[in-house]
Design an enzyme around this catalytic site. Structure first.
Site, PDB file in Angstrom:
ATOM      1  CE  LYS A  28      17.840  35.946 -14.657  1.00  0.00           C
ATOM      2  NZ  LYS A  28      16.962  35.283 -14.412  1.00  0.00           N
ATOM      3  CB  SER A 103      14.193  32.187 -16.088  1.00  0.00           C
ATOM      4  OG  SER A 103      14.473  33.583 -15.872  1.00  0.00           O
ATOM      5  CB  SER A 127      13.587  33.640 -12.887  1.00  0.00           C
ATOM      6  OG  SER A 127      12.215  32.960 -13.609  1.00  0.00           O
TER       7      SER A 127
HETATM    8  N1  GLN Z   1       8.867  30.984 -15.362  1.00  0.00           N
HETATM    9  C1  GLN Z   1       8.522  32.093 -15.310  1.00  0.00           C
HETATM   10  C2  GLN Z   1       8.102  33.287 -16.599  1.00  0.00           C
HETATM   11  O1  GLN Z   1       8.577  32.396 -17.524  1.00  0.00           O
HETATM   12  C3  GLN Z   1       8.959  32.981 -14.145  1.00  0.00           C
HETATM   13  C4  GLN Z   1      10.180  33.235 -15.125  1.00  0.00           C
HETATM   14  C5  GLN Z   1      11.210  34.871 -14.203  1.00  0.00           C
HETATM   15  O2  GLN Z   1      10.781  34.173 -13.043  1.00  0.00           O
HETATM   16  N2  GLN Z   1      11.522  35.260 -14.791  1.00  0.00           N
HETATM   17  O3  GLN Z   1       7.749  33.935 -16.348  1.00  0.00           O
END
Ligand code: GLN
Length: 434
Positions: A28, A103, A127
């Site tokens: 990532k 994400s 995410s």
């Molecule tokens: N969807 C969650 C957020 O937007 C989780 C994102 C993540 O785990 N980086 O914060």
């Protein structure tokens, strides 16, 4: 590459041998790679090239893995759909026209499309698990402190962990073995052996034996409320499957979970507003000389312009809300309340896990959104994190494994949550299904 899974496709070769020799592991793009751009999916860091490797990247290289590239993601990890990237949205290889989840959508899509054998994502509030569920692959969110965050660009540092994505539970476990373990460069890391008293605490792949005979599964009713019918059908089918292999289940009430997603967003945005302060064009980020008006105006003007041009809409929304929640006069009302809720969530999980080996729920209450569907409605996107965010608040380990498809052919994921440093238990349970 066809699904826009990669932001930078520049291979990084690992050592000649090791447990991951011959395998590709996509990383990532918020995980630092020496000499290779690390953009966090943001225009702010489009030109940023880290001078050092994250600990997990060093461990991948030592294990013989080849990193085929850096994967696309929601900007700074803020999103559930991988549509907020400055480098364009990612396609879901398992459900055309739908988002891959976020994400870490690029990492999940790369694995689902066979563009990488394995991948690393980061999970602040889901995410790793969300894109695993939406793309029909396996994802693990480790216990807080199991995996070093050194070199992970922070979004909300008290919540996040780097975790593996893979086609099967066993492969995800093998990758976890490589990245887990204490690190002098991250003082929040812990030794799983000391925490569990198990000399083989890191034998995660060995735990993927599918043996759930005698296992007790708790099902928190709060995490089924409001879930889509197509999702709950597949969820119960997976529970039946575990039962037929000798596990039993009971339902359990965890009242705090109804408030977890609100608490998560207050805490995550508060931490984000602080962590992202370093992107000012001086310490990090788009140099002021590259903004539309260059060095015009005073320091405040320049600083504001860098952030105006460098950050996308979702990031700005969160920095503003986080700053508000932490400001004098409001701190007690929002941030402190959210911390109280966090403690309550932890207590509820501890209690439920004293009577169950794992807790099961749908990973996501909904199947993958259609592309563009949630972009105009951030609240809808936040609420989709109802089942994943409580686990981060409680610092616990969880796995998402594929659990069939809805009638429309959209992937569904099953989430299994374990006690702190109980990775082997969630891996064992998950391996009965994938
Ligand atoms: N969807 C969650 C957020 O937007 C989780 C994102 C993540 O785990 N980086 O914060």
């Amino acid at each position: 590459m066809s699904h826009n899974a990669y932001i930078t496709a520049e291979p990084i070769e690992g050592s000649d041998d090791g447990p991951l020799a011959g395998l590709t592991v996509a990383v990532k793009d918020n995980i630092s790679t020496e000499g290779v751009p690390t953009t966090c999916g943001s225009a702010m860091l489009a030109e940023y090239v880290p001078p050092y490797d994250a600990t997990v990247v060093r461990r991948l290289k030592e294990a013989g893995a080849t990193i085929p590239g850096k994967t696309n993601m929601d900007e700074f990890g803020m999103g559930t759909t991988t549509e907020t990237s400055a480098f364009g949205p990612v396609e879901n290889p398992a459900a055309e026209g739908h988002v891959p989840g976020g994400s870490s959508g690029g990492s999940a899509a790369a694995v689902a499309a066979g563009e990488a054998d394995l991948a690393l994502g980061s999970d602040t509030g889901g995410s790793v698990r969300c894109p695993a569920a939406f793309c029909g692959v396996v994802g693990i969110k480790p216990t807080y402190g199991l995996v070093s965050r050194y070199g992970l660009v922070a979004y909300a540092n008290s919540l996040e962990q780097i975790g593996p994505l893979a086609p099967t539970v066993e492969e995800a476990a093998e990758l976890l073995e490589v990245i887990a373990g204490p690190d002098d460069r991250d003082a929040t890391t812990r030794d799983a052996r000391a925490e569990t008293g198990d000399d083989d605490a890191y034998d995660y792949a060995g735990a993927a034996d599918g043996d759930v005979d005698g296992m007790e599964v708790g099902v928190p009713t709060e995490l089924l409320e409001g879930a889509d019918e197509g999702v709950t059908e597949q969820f119960w089918a997976a529970i039946d499957d575990l039962e037929s292999r000798g596990a039993s289940y009971h339902e359990v009430d965890l009242p705090s979970l109804s408030h977890a997603v609100e608490a998560y967003y207050v805490i995550a945005m508060s931490e984000a507003s602080s962590n992202l302060a370093r992107f000012d064009g001086v310490r990090y980020g788009l140099p002021a000389s590259e903004t539309d008006e260059g060095y015009e105006g005073d320091w405040n003007d320049t600083f504001a312009r860098v952030r105006e041009e460098g950050f996308g809409e979702e990031v700005k929304r969160r920095v503003l809300l986080g700053t508000y929640a932490l400001s004098a006069g409001y701190q007690d009302k929002y941030y402190k309340k959210a911390q109280d809720a966090r403690a309550w969530v932890k207590r509820d999980f501890d209690e439920a896990l004293s009577e169950a080996d794992v807790l099961a729920s749908p990973t996501m209450p909904v199947p993958p959104f259609e592309r563009g569907e949630s972009l105009d409605d951030p609240l809808k996107m936040y609420l989709a994190d109802a089942n994943t965010t409580p686990v981060n608040l409680a610092n616990l380990p969880a796995i998402s494994v594929p659990a069939g498809e809805t009638d429309e052919g959209l992937p569904v994921g099953l989430q299994l949550v374990g006690p702190a440093f109980g990775e082997k238990t969630v891996i064992r349970a998950g391996s009965a299904l994938a």
